[in-house]
Design an enzyme around this catalytic site. Sequence first.
Site, PDB file in Angstrom:
ATOM      1  N   ARG A 186       0.866  -1.169   0.000  1.00  0.00           N
ATOM      2  CA  ARG A 186       0.000   0.000   0.000  1.00  0.00           C
ATOM      3  C   ARG A 186       0.910   1.229   0.000  1.00  0.00           C
ATOM      4  O   ARG A 186       2.051   1.166   0.468  1.00  0.00           O
ATOM      5  CB  ARG A 186      -0.891   0.029   1.241  1.00  0.00           C
ATOM      6  CG  ARG A 186      -1.807  -1.190   1.405  1.00  0.00           C
ATOM      7  CD  ARG A 186      -2.583  -1.098   2.709  1.00  0.00           C
ATOM      8  NE  ARG A 186      -3.513  -2.205   2.884  1.00  0.00           N
ATOM      9  CZ  ARG A 186      -3.241  -3.334   3.537  1.00  0.00           C
ATOM     10  NH1 ARG A 186      -2.034  -3.496   4.093  1.00  0.00           N
ATOM     11  NH2 ARG A 186      -4.137  -4.295   3.653  1.00  0.00           N
ATOM     12  N   LYS A 216      -1.774  -2.130   7.947  1.00  0.00           N
ATOM     13  CA  LYS A 216      -2.959  -1.601   8.638  1.00  0.00           C
ATOM     14  C   LYS A 216      -3.050  -2.153  10.052  1.00  0.00           C
ATOM     15  O   LYS A 216      -2.703  -3.297  10.309  1.00  0.00           O
ATOM     16  CB  LYS A 216      -4.225  -1.974   7.857  1.00  0.00           C
ATOM     17  CG  LYS A 216      -4.506  -1.080   6.665  1.00  0.00           C
ATOM     18  CD  LYS A 216      -5.864  -1.392   6.064  1.00  0.00           C
ATOM     19  CE  LYS A 216      -6.226  -0.428   4.950  1.00  0.00           C
ATOM     20  NZ  LYS A 216      -7.554  -0.721   4.368  1.00  0.00           N
ATOM     21  N   HIS A 246      -2.587   2.040  -6.105  1.00  0.00           N
ATOM     22  CA  HIS A 246      -3.337   0.828  -5.749  1.00  0.00           C
ATOM     23  C   HIS A 246      -3.500  -0.097  -6.952  1.00  0.00           C
ATOM     24  O   HIS A 246      -3.614  -1.311  -6.780  1.00  0.00           O
ATOM     25  CB  HIS A 246      -4.701   1.210  -5.173  1.00  0.00           C
ATOM     26  CG  HIS A 246      -5.137   0.297  -4.068  1.00  0.00           C
ATOM     27  ND1 HIS A 246      -4.433   0.173  -2.885  1.00  0.00           N
ATOM     28  CD2 HIS A 246      -6.193  -0.562  -3.956  1.00  0.00           C
ATOM     29  CE1 HIS A 246      -5.046  -0.694  -2.102  1.00  0.00           C
ATOM     30  NE2 HIS A 246      -6.094  -1.163  -2.728  1.00  0.00           N
ATOM     31  N   ARG A 261      -0.610  -2.322  -6.947  1.00  0.00           N
ATOM     32  CA  ARG A 261      -0.802  -3.384  -5.939  1.00  0.00           C
ATOM     33  C   ARG A 261      -1.743  -4.455  -6.502  1.00  0.00           C
ATOM     34  O   ARG A 261      -1.522  -5.652  -6.312  1.00  0.00           O
ATOM     35  CB  ARG A 261      -1.365  -2.750  -4.668  1.00  0.00           C
ATOM     36  CG  ARG A 261      -1.693  -3.723  -3.534  1.00  0.00           C
ATOM     37  CD  ARG A 261      -2.004  -2.913  -2.279  1.00  0.00           C
ATOM     38  NE  ARG A 261      -2.900  -3.567  -1.363  1.00  0.00           N
ATOM     39  CZ  ARG A 261      -2.520  -4.379  -0.381  1.00  0.00           C
ATOM     40  NH1 ARG A 261      -1.239  -4.646  -0.216  1.00  0.00           N
ATOM     41  NH2 ARG A 261      -3.409  -4.918   0.437  1.00  0.00           N
ATOM     42  N   HIS A 263      -3.771  -8.780   4.043  1.00  0.00           N
ATOM     43  CA  HIS A 263      -5.217  -8.759   4.209  1.00  0.00           C
ATOM     44  C   HIS A 263      -5.604  -9.399   5.541  1.00  0.00           C
ATOM     45  O   HIS A 263      -5.063 -10.443   5.916  1.00  0.00           O
ATOM     46  CB  HIS A 263      -5.903  -9.513   3.063  1.00  0.00           C
ATOM     47  CG  HIS A 263      -5.951  -8.734   1.787  1.00  0.00           C
ATOM     48  ND1 HIS A 263      -6.202  -9.305   0.559  1.00  0.00           N
ATOM     49  CD2 HIS A 263      -5.788  -7.401   1.542  1.00  0.00           C
ATOM     50  CE1 HIS A 263      -6.181  -8.377  -0.379  1.00  0.00           C
ATOM     51  NE2 HIS A 263      -5.943  -7.217   0.199  1.00  0.00           N
ATOM     52  N   TYR A 266      -9.576 -10.980  -6.259  1.00  0.00           N
ATOM     53  CA  TYR A 266      -8.525 -11.154  -7.258  1.00  0.00           C
ATOM     54  C   TYR A 266      -8.657 -12.484  -7.991  1.00  0.00           C
ATOM     55  O   TYR A 266      -8.236 -12.611  -9.140  1.00  0.00           O
ATOM     56  CB  TYR A 266      -7.145 -11.051  -6.605  1.00  0.00           C
ATOM     57  CG  TYR A 266      -6.865  -9.684  -6.041  1.00  0.00           C
ATOM     58  CD1 TYR A 266      -6.531  -8.624  -6.871  1.00  0.00           C
ATOM     59  CD2 TYR A 266      -6.944  -9.440  -4.673  1.00  0.00           C
ATOM     60  CE1 TYR A 266      -6.287  -7.362  -6.362  1.00  0.00           C
ATOM     61  CE2 TYR A 266      -6.690  -8.187  -4.156  1.00  0.00           C
ATOM     62  CZ  TYR A 266      -6.358  -7.150  -5.005  1.00  0.00           C
ATOM     63  OH  TYR A 266      -6.123  -5.903  -4.486  1.00  0.00           O
TER      64      TYR A 266
END
Length: 282
Positions: free
Chosen positions: A137, A159, A220, A223, A246, A255
């Site tokens: 990210r 995150k 993004h 990514r 994730h 994806y």
Amino acid sequence: MKTLLNKQRLNFLDYLDGIRGYSQLSIKSYNEAIVEALKLSDIYEEDGFIVINLMPLRLHVKQQSPKTISKKLSSIRSFVKYLHNNSLHVKLMNDDSIKVPSSLPKPISNKYIEDALHVADDEERLIVTMIYTLGLRISELSNIKLCDIKDEWITVLGKGNKYRNVPLLKITADLITDYCSKKSQTTYLFEKENVKLSENSIRYKINKLFKKIGLKVTPHQLRHSYATELLNADARISDVSELLGHKSMATTQVYTKLSSSLKLRSYANAHPLCKGIDEDTQ
């Protein structure tokens, strides 16, 4: 009442920054949604509760895209949940979810990425290569410190202040070594005057680079390209999910849909019975 909620709003933003580790861009988005809600909503007390009626807000934003409205509602719900956790009795009204059409990520073809790298300067080349080969990210890239870079691994702060280790390809490691030999960083890999490059600065560099080859590309999307290339090469979804940082493998599932869509399109373009068929019918 609005004074109290505005004070809590500032506390909530500090919480997102200091405890949850959200990027400044995400915090800005939360803040804008909450400020708008507090300004436009009907707010009153009833039976010991602070009632926030979102109907005036919903009417005001009804012409906006479903995705935008959904994001605003999600931000407001998160704020109200924070208020509940801090012993404030708040009742949210007319926060019904809005249906958002599902859309697949839009990866960039490897050919276009190579075209961009061919005309990139050293810093642009390293930025794009790191996102494309590490699946980072933009906030994660901005936060990479020199001490996070090991021989074959790089430690990434993701995150929620969670760390993960991502394998460092030789081509990326060589670019980092070459870049650092020409710079005099103190702490972060990407610095300017001893201050790390902001997410906006990195985003600007990526946009500027791809504009040279006539494309509009977001960090993004790079990514997305990383994830798509791995899945197209039959990497396990559990591994890709871990590499992307994730929280849930369900997030990575999108994806796999994209990978299947691309394979179906390639098959349709290759099969002799599909030759000449208009793309809209495929």
